[in-house]
Structures are given as C-alpha cells and as structure tokens.
Design a protein around this motif. Structure first.
Motif, PDB file in Angstrom:
ATOM      1  N   MET A 158     -40.205  32.632  48.504  1.00  0.00           N
ATOM      2  CA  MET A 158     -39.144  32.063  49.335  1.00  0.00           C
ATOM      3  C   MET A 158     -37.939  31.888  48.415  1.00  0.00           C
ATOM      4  O   MET A 158     -37.914  30.976  47.587  1.00  0.00           O
ATOM      5  N   ALA A 159     -36.983  32.811  48.529  1.00  0.00           N
ATOM      6  CA  ALA A 159     -35.936  32.913  47.519  1.00  0.00           C
ATOM      7  C   ALA A 159     -34.530  32.769  48.084  1.00  0.00           C
ATOM      8  O   ALA A 159     -34.285  33.033  49.258  1.00  0.00           O
ATOM      9  N   ASN A 160     -33.638  32.391  47.196  1.00  0.00           N
ATOM     10  CA  ASN A 160     -32.217  32.334  47.475  1.00  0.00           C
ATOM     11  C   ASN A 160     -31.534  33.287  46.501  1.00  0.00           C
ATOM     12  O   ASN A 160     -31.748  33.194  45.290  1.00  0.00           O
ATOM     13  N   THR A 161     -30.730  34.202  47.020  1.00  0.00           N
ATOM     14  CA  THR A 161     -30.022  35.170  46.194  1.00  0.00           C
ATOM     15  C   THR A 161     -28.534  34.841  46.232  1.00  0.00           C
ATOM     16  O   THR A 161     -27.959  34.693  47.312  1.00  0.00           O
ATOM     17  N   LYS A 162     -27.942  34.719  45.041  1.00  0.00           N
ATOM     18  CA  LYS A 162     -26.509  34.407  44.934  1.00  0.00           C
ATOM     19  C   LYS A 162     -25.792  35.559  44.245  1.00  0.00           C
ATOM     20  O   LYS A 162     -26.232  36.039  43.207  1.00  0.00           O
ATOM     21  N   TYR A 163     -24.694  35.959  44.846  1.00  0.00           N
ATOM     22  CA  TYR A 163     -23.878  37.039  44.308  1.00  0.00           C
ATOM     23  C   TYR A 163     -22.672  36.439  43.600  1.00  0.00           C
ATOM     24  O   TYR A 163     -22.168  35.386  43.980  1.00  0.00           O
ATOM     25  N   GLN A 164     -22.186  37.120  42.586  1.00  0.00           N
ATOM     26  CA  GLN A 164     -21.038  36.653  41.814  1.00  0.00           C
ATOM     27  C   GLN A 164     -19.807  36.481  42.705  1.00  0.00           C
ATOM     28  O   GLN A 164     -18.969  35.620  42.458  1.00  0.00           O
ATOM     29  N   SER A 165     -19.717  37.242  43.772  1.00  0.00           N
ATOM     30  CA  SER A 165     -18.578  37.166  44.685  1.00  0.00           C
ATOM     31  C   SER A 165     -18.589  35.895  45.543  1.00  0.00           C
ATOM     32  O   SER A 165     -17.628  35.613  46.243  1.00  0.00           O
ATOM     33  N   GLY A 166     -19.701  35.125  45.499  1.00  0.00           N
ATOM     34  CA  GLY A 166     -19.787  33.892  46.279  1.00  0.00           C
ATOM     35  C   GLY A 166     -20.720  33.987  47.468  1.00  0.00           C
ATOM     36  O   GLY A 166     -21.119  32.972  48.033  1.00  0.00           O
ATOM     37  N   PHE A 167     -21.072  35.185  47.861  1.00  0.00           N
ATOM     38  CA  PHE A 167     -21.994  35.390  48.980  1.00  0.00           C
ATOM     39  C   PHE A 167     -23.402  34.992  48.547  1.00  0.00           C
ATOM     40  O   PHE A 167     -23.795  35.183  47.407  1.00  0.00           O
ATOM     41  N   SER A 168     -24.189  34.417  49.463  1.00  0.00           N
ATOM     42  CA  SER A 168     -25.592  34.107  49.173  1.00  0.00           C
ATOM     43  C   SER A 168     -26.427  34.356  50.417  1.00  0.00           C
ATOM     44  O   SER A 168     -25.916  34.364  51.540  1.00  0.00           O
ATOM     45  N   GLU A 169     -27.719  34.561  50.195  1.00  0.00           N
ATOM     46  CA  GLU A 169     -28.649  34.780  51.296  1.00  0.00           C
ATOM     47  C   GLU A 169     -30.018  34.240  50.912  1.00  0.00           C
ATOM     48  O   GLU A 169     -30.354  34.139  49.740  1.00  0.00           O
ATOM     49  N   SER A 170     -30.792  33.867  51.914  1.00  0.00           N
ATOM     50  CA  SER A 170     -32.153  33.372  51.704  1.00  0.00           C
ATOM     51  C   SER A 170     -33.116  34.262  52.476  1.00  0.00           C
ATOM     52  O   SER A 170     -32.801  34.715  53.578  1.00  0.00           O
ATOM     53  N   ASN A 171     -34.277  34.507  51.882  1.00  0.00           N
ATOM     54  CA  ASN A 171     -35.285  35.292  52.585  1.00  0.00           C
ATOM     55  C   ASN A 171     -36.667  35.001  52.004  1.00  0.00           C
ATOM     56  O   ASN A 171     -36.800  34.404  50.951  1.00  0.00           O
ATOM     57  N   THR A 172     -37.684  35.424  52.737  1.00  0.00           N
ATOM     58  CA  THR A 172     -39.067  35.303  52.290  1.00  0.00           C
ATOM     59  C   THR A 172     -39.655  36.707  52.229  1.00  0.00           C
ATOM     60  O   THR A 172     -39.540  37.477  53.183  1.00  0.00           O
ATOM     61  N   THR A 173     -40.249  37.035  51.089  1.00  0.00           N
ATOM     62  CA  THR A 173     -40.865  38.346  50.890  1.00  0.00           C
ATOM     63  C   THR A 173     -42.340  38.142  50.564  1.00  0.00           C
ATOM     64  O   THR A 173     -42.681  37.272  49.767  1.00  0.00           O
ATOM     65  N   LEU A 174     -43.201  38.930  51.192  1.00  0.00           N
ATOM     66  CA  LEU A 174     -44.636  38.877  50.914  1.00  0.00           C
ATOM     67  C   LEU A 174     -45.036  40.063  50.042  1.00  0.00           C
ATOM     68  O   LEU A 174     -44.638  41.200  50.323  1.00  0.00           O
ATOM     69  N   TYR A 175     -45.798  39.773  49.004  1.00  0.00           N
ATOM     70  CA  TYR A 175     -46.307  40.809  48.114  1.00  0.00           C
ATOM     71  C   TYR A 175     -47.832  40.744  48.131  1.00  0.00           C
ATOM     72  O   TYR A 175     -48.406  39.711  47.824  1.00  0.00           O
ATOM     73  N   PHE A 176     -48.465  41.858  48.478  1.00  0.00           N
ATOM     74  CA  PHE A 176     -49.919  41.955  48.379  1.00  0.00           C
ATOM     75  C   PHE A 176     -50.199  42.730  47.098  1.00  0.00           C
ATOM     76  O   PHE A 176     -49.885  43.908  46.989  1.00  0.00           O
ATOM     77  N   ASN A 177     -50.759  42.043  46.102  1.00  0.00           N
ATOM     78  CA  ASN A 177     -50.979  42.614  44.783  1.00  0.00           C
ATOM     79  C   ASN A 177     -52.458  42.892  44.545  1.00  0.00           C
ATOM     80  O   ASN A 177     -53.318  42.139  44.974  1.00  0.00           O
ATOM     81  N   ILE A 178     -52.719  43.966  43.819  1.00  0.00           N
ATOM     82  CA  ILE A 178     -54.078  44.260  43.375  1.00  0.00           C
ATOM     83  C   ILE A 178     -53.988  44.703  41.923  1.00  0.00           C
ATOM     84  O   ILE A 178     -53.059  45.410  41.550  1.00  0.00           O
ATOM     85  N   GLY A 179     -54.932  44.226  41.111  1.00  0.00           N
ATOM     86  CA  GLY A 179     -54.882  44.561  39.700  1.00  0.00           C
ATOM     87  C   GLY A 179     -56.165  44.232  38.982  1.00  0.00           C
ATOM     88  O   GLY A 179     -57.179  43.873  39.599  1.00  0.00           O
TER      89      GLY A 179
END
Length: 184
Positions: A158-179
């Motif tokens: 559950m992340a917040n991404t901030k751009y140097q220009s001032g724009f920001s966005e929030s999103n949730t990404t699911l990762y299914f990992n195997i290792g």
C-alpha cells in the motif's frame, strides 16, 4: 567436474541435515514475483535476508530485509529500479509437517528517475520519483530439507508515490512471490 559438484553438494546436505532446525538463526533467499507487472517495469526479482530474534515453542519472531529489482521495459524512459523492504516477521511451525506459515509487516521505499523526454520542441527534464508505503505479507514455506525450503507468499504494498513536479498518487499492488531459501 559435475561429479565433484554433486559430491560437495551431497556432503553439505548430509552434514547440515543433522543440525536441529531450532538452531538456525539466518535465512537467505531469492524469489520471483509472478504478478505485479507495471507499465514500465517487469515483475520484480528479490533477495531476502532474515535473522531470528526470539523463538517460543513453535513460533518465532524475526527481523529481515528484502531488496527488489524492477527491470525497466523502456530503458530510454527509466533505469532499473531498486526497492527496499525492512520487515518484522512471525512464523509458526506446524507440528509433524514440513510447513511453516508466516506473517510479516514492513516498510517499503524506492526511488527512480523518469528520464528527460523531448516531444516536438518541448523538452521535459529528468524527474525524481519516490515511493514508500506499508507491506503486509502472508506466506507458507515448505521444507525440502531442514536447511532448504521453498517459499511462496502474497505481499500487498500500500504505497504513496510522489513526483518531483508535485504530483502524487496512492495505490495497492499485490505480488505473488515464489522462491527458495536456505537457513543456517
């Protein structure tokens, strides 16, 4: 040469098999995410290191860190991106099985640079992009050997991404990992 390598591997496995699982404090591993591809980056591969802090009967508490490598699909727009995820993990060893369930909470952060682009006569400068957020991971490990196991987990970022220009966005990404991981 193949026989020498196999002999060394079998010797290592035979000697390490006698070690009690409770004595192992460190885990190292690599994994690949089967989901979570982004527009400009491929699904990540990651490396993991974990240290057991405390053990109670069949439950243990560990502190760890994971490094993600996101390979760029468009090298002219983005370089490869590294992400980092320190975390705290709790694991439960199921009695009389080779399974171990785990739960982890962590903090994720990375940064990348959107490279300068030229659209007609308009030029856009390089832009720094920073992402941070909370990670929640549920997983299960199958012990092929007391020191070697297969790890599969589902991680939610559950992340917040901030751009140097001032724009920001929030999103949730699911990762299914195997290792795979080793412990000692």
């Amino acid at each position: 040469m193949k026989k020498v390598i196999m002999g060394c591997l079998l010797s290592f496995l035979a000697s390490s098999y006698s070690q009690a699982q409770e004595k192992e404090k460190f885990q190292f591993g690599v994994s690949y995410s089967l989901t979570g591809s982004e527009n400009f980056f491929k699904t990540p591969i990651s490396g993991n290191v974990q240290f057991q802090l405390k053990k109670w009967d069949k439950i243990d508490l560990s502190l760890g860190g994971k490094a993600f490598l996101f390979v760029s699909k468009e090298k002219s727009i983005f370089d490869n991106r590294w992400g980092y995820n320190p975390y705290l993990s709790a694991s439960h060893h199921f009695a009389n099985t080779k399974l171990n369930g785990n739960f982890a909470l962590g903090y994720y952060f990375d940064k990348s640079i959107f490279k300068q682009q030229l659209f007609g006569v308009i030029s856009f400068p390089d832009e720094l992009i920073k992402t941070n957020g909370l990670t929640v991971t549920l997983g299960i490990k199958y012990f092929v050997h007391p020191n070697f196991f297969i790890d599969s987990n589902l991680s939610a970022l559950m992340a917040n991404t901030k751009y140097q220009s001032g724009f920001s966005e929030s999103n949730t990404t699911l990762y299914f990992n195997i290792g795979t991981e080793v412990s000692f």
